[in-house]
Scaffold this motif. Structure first.
Motif, PDB file in Angstrom:
ATOM      1  N   PRO A  22       0.832  -1.201   0.000  1.00 38.21           N
ATOM      2  CA  PRO A  22       0.000   0.000   0.000  1.00 38.21           C
ATOM      3  C   PRO A  22       0.872   1.259   0.000  1.00 38.21           C
ATOM      4  O   PRO A  22       1.895   1.315   0.681  1.00 38.21           O
ATOM      5  CB  PRO A  22      -0.793  -0.095   1.305  1.00 38.21           C
ATOM      6  CG  PRO A  22      -0.627  -1.498   1.775  1.00 38.21           C
ATOM      7  CD  PRO A  22       0.653  -2.005   1.200  1.00 38.21           C
ATOM      8  N   ILE A  23       0.440   2.257  -0.765  1.00 38.38           N
ATOM      9  CA  ILE A  23       1.112   3.551  -0.796  1.00 38.38           C
ATOM     10  C   ILE A  23       0.053   4.595  -0.481  1.00 38.38           C
ATOM     11  O   ILE A  23      -0.905   4.753  -1.244  1.00 38.38           O
ATOM     12  CB  ILE A  23       1.765   3.819  -2.170  1.00 38.38           C
ATOM     13  CG1 ILE A  23       2.822   2.751  -2.457  1.00 38.38           C
ATOM     14  CG2 ILE A  23       2.363   5.217  -2.222  1.00 38.38           C
ATOM     15  CD1 ILE A  23       3.416   2.843  -3.839  1.00 38.38           C
ATOM     16  N   GLY A  24       0.212   5.268   0.619  1.00 41.12           N
ATOM     17  CA  GLY A  24      -0.814   6.222   1.038  1.00 41.12           C
ATOM     18  C   GLY A  24      -2.087   5.499   1.425  1.00 41.12           C
ATOM     19  O   GLY A  24      -2.063   4.355   1.867  1.00 41.12           O
ATOM     20  N   VAL A  28      -1.540   1.474  -4.643  1.00 43.31           N
ATOM     21  CA  VAL A  28      -0.864   0.220  -4.327  1.00 43.31           C
ATOM     22  C   VAL A  28       0.229  -0.065  -5.362  1.00 43.31           C
ATOM     23  O   VAL A  28       0.084   0.249  -6.541  1.00 43.31           O
ATOM     24  CB  VAL A  28      -1.874  -0.962  -4.230  1.00 43.31           C
ATOM     25  CG1 VAL A  28      -2.514  -1.246  -5.578  1.00 43.31           C
ATOM     26  CG2 VAL A  28      -1.229  -2.208  -3.682  1.00 43.31           C
ATOM     27  N   PHE A  29       1.311  -0.614  -4.877  1.00 41.09           N
ATOM     28  CA  PHE A  29       2.407  -1.069  -5.718  1.00 41.09           C
ATOM     29  C   PHE A  29       2.387  -2.590  -5.633  1.00 41.09           C
ATOM     30  O   PHE A  29       2.333  -3.157  -4.542  1.00 41.09           O
ATOM     31  CB  PHE A  29       3.736  -0.504  -5.196  1.00 41.09           C
ATOM     32  CG  PHE A  29       4.925  -0.881  -6.010  1.00 41.09           C
ATOM     33  CD1 PHE A  29       5.191  -0.233  -7.211  1.00 41.09           C
ATOM     34  CD2 PHE A  29       5.785  -1.881  -5.592  1.00 41.09           C
ATOM     35  CE1 PHE A  29       6.294  -0.570  -7.973  1.00 41.09           C
ATOM     36  CE2 PHE A  29       6.886  -2.225  -6.338  1.00 41.09           C
ATOM     37  CZ  PHE A  29       7.142  -1.567  -7.535  1.00 41.09           C
ATOM     38  N   VAL A  30       2.390  -3.264  -6.802  1.00 41.95           N
ATOM     39  CA  VAL A  30       2.279  -4.724  -6.837  1.00 41.95           C
ATOM     40  C   VAL A  30       3.535  -5.306  -7.484  1.00 41.95           C
ATOM     41  O   VAL A  30       3.959  -4.856  -8.550  1.00 41.95           O
ATOM     42  CB  VAL A  30       1.037  -5.165  -7.648  1.00 41.95           C
ATOM     43  CG1 VAL A  30       0.871  -6.670  -7.588  1.00 41.95           C
ATOM     44  CG2 VAL A  30      -0.212  -4.472  -7.168  1.00 41.95           C
ATOM     45  N   GLY A  31       4.130  -6.292  -6.839  1.00 46.10           N
ATOM     46  CA  GLY A  31       5.282  -6.999  -7.395  1.00 46.10           C
ATOM     47  C   GLY A  31       4.958  -8.480  -7.532  1.00 46.10           C
ATOM     48  O   GLY A  31       4.286  -9.058  -6.675  1.00 46.10           O
ATOM     49  N   GLU A  88       3.962  -3.202 -10.892  1.00 43.66           N
ATOM     50  CA  GLU A  88       2.799  -2.420 -11.313  1.00 43.66           C
ATOM     51  C   GLU A  88       2.418  -1.433 -10.227  1.00 43.66           C
ATOM     52  O   GLU A  88       2.406  -1.776  -9.044  1.00 43.66           O
ATOM     53  CB  GLU A  88       1.624  -3.346 -11.614  1.00 43.66           C
ATOM     54  CG  GLU A  88       0.391  -2.617 -12.071  1.00 43.66           C
ATOM     55  CD  GLU A  88      -0.701  -3.540 -12.589  1.00 43.66           C
ATOM     56  OE1 GLU A  88      -1.862  -3.324 -12.205  1.00 43.66           O
ATOM     57  OE2 GLU A  88      -0.395  -4.460 -13.373  1.00 43.66           O
ATOM     58  N   TYR A  89       2.100  -0.216 -10.641  1.00 45.62           N
ATOM     59  CA  TYR A  89       1.610   0.806  -9.726  1.00 45.62           C
ATOM     60  C   TYR A  89       0.163   1.121 -10.102  1.00 45.62           C
ATOM     61  O   TYR A  89      -0.125   1.397 -11.265  1.00 45.62           O
ATOM     62  CB  TYR A  89       2.463   2.077  -9.820  1.00 45.62           C
ATOM     63  CG  TYR A  89       1.942   3.208  -8.986  1.00 45.62           C
ATOM     64  CD1 TYR A  89       2.064   3.196  -7.600  1.00 45.62           C
ATOM     65  CD2 TYR A  89       1.303   4.296  -9.574  1.00 45.62           C
ATOM     66  CE1 TYR A  89       1.567   4.234  -6.821  1.00 45.62           C
ATOM     67  CE2 TYR A  89       0.808   5.339  -8.806  1.00 45.62           C
ATOM     68  CZ  TYR A  89       0.946   5.300  -7.436  1.00 45.62           C
ATOM     69  OH  TYR A  89       0.448   6.325  -6.674  1.00 45.62           O
ATOM     70  N   GLN A  90      -0.746   1.068  -9.108  1.00 42.49           N
ATOM     71  CA  GLN A  90      -2.162   1.346  -9.337  1.00 42.49           C
ATOM     72  C   GLN A  90      -2.577   2.556  -8.510  1.00 42.49           C
ATOM     73  O   GLN A  90      -2.305   2.606  -7.303  1.00 42.49           O
ATOM     74  CB  GLN A  90      -3.022   0.141  -8.955  1.00 42.49           C
ATOM     75  CG  GLN A  90      -2.728  -1.096  -9.758  1.00 42.49           C
ATOM     76  CD  GLN A  90      -3.513  -2.305  -9.282  1.00 42.49           C
ATOM     77  OE1 GLN A  90      -4.241  -2.253  -8.287  1.00 42.49           O
ATOM     78  NE2 GLN A  90      -3.378  -3.417  -9.984  1.00 42.49           N
TER      79      GLN A  90
END
Length: 157
Positions: A22-24, A28-31, A88-90
């Motif tokens: 989670p970002i903020g 979300v950043f997914v790897g 991926e950044y969402q």
């Protein structure tokens, strides 16, 4: 096992993992990482379902489905080793819609020393529907110099 309803003895190790960061409050950043290897002396006696190919919406976007493998006589045949990674950044953009940017890198070979990955980059949109996430991605295959559109339903990243 060779001699017991089979022409070859082989073993396969395979794993796939996804991590969400989670970002903020809403981004979300997914790897994702996927690795596999089939161990055998004679690969030609192993059914192709137990070997690897990659490419497509849930692997290396921008490439045709299972188009990444070993080139042999104008065809793509599966190999013994596989490695694929994705970042991926969402970001929420409007109500139940997310925007996404991504980079995928992966490939297949007969041995690790021969492995060379291919890269796909792109952008996408995700709709968080009542039945799950529905997505569309536009991806560019760097080495193949082609664009592809990929559709997904559910969490297939």
């Amino acid at each position: 096992m060779k001699g017991v309803l089979s022409d070859e003895t082989f073993a396969q190790l395979y794993g796939r993992g996804v991590q969400y960061f989670p970002i903020g409050k809403k981004s979300v950043f997914v790897g994702r990482l996927e690795l596999g290897q089939t161990f055998t002396k004679e690969v030609t006696n192993v059914p192709t379902d137990w070997l690897f190919r990659t490419g497509g919406s849930s692997s290396v976007r921008g490439y045709d489905y299972q188009s990444l493998g070993i080139s042999l006589g104008g065809s793509t045949v599966p190999g013994r080793v596989l490695a694929v990674s994705s970042l991926e950044y969402q970001q929420p953009i409007y109500k139940d819609w997310l925007g996404a940017v991504f980079v995928d890198h992966g490939g297949v070979a007969d041995q690790w020393k021969d492995w060379k990955g291919s890269t796909g980059v792109g952008v996408g949109a995700r709709w968080v529907s009542p039945v799950g996430m529905i997505g569309i991605d536009v991806a560019h295959a760097i080495e193949a110099k082609q664009f592809r559109v990929h559709f997904t339903m559910g969490v297939t990243f």
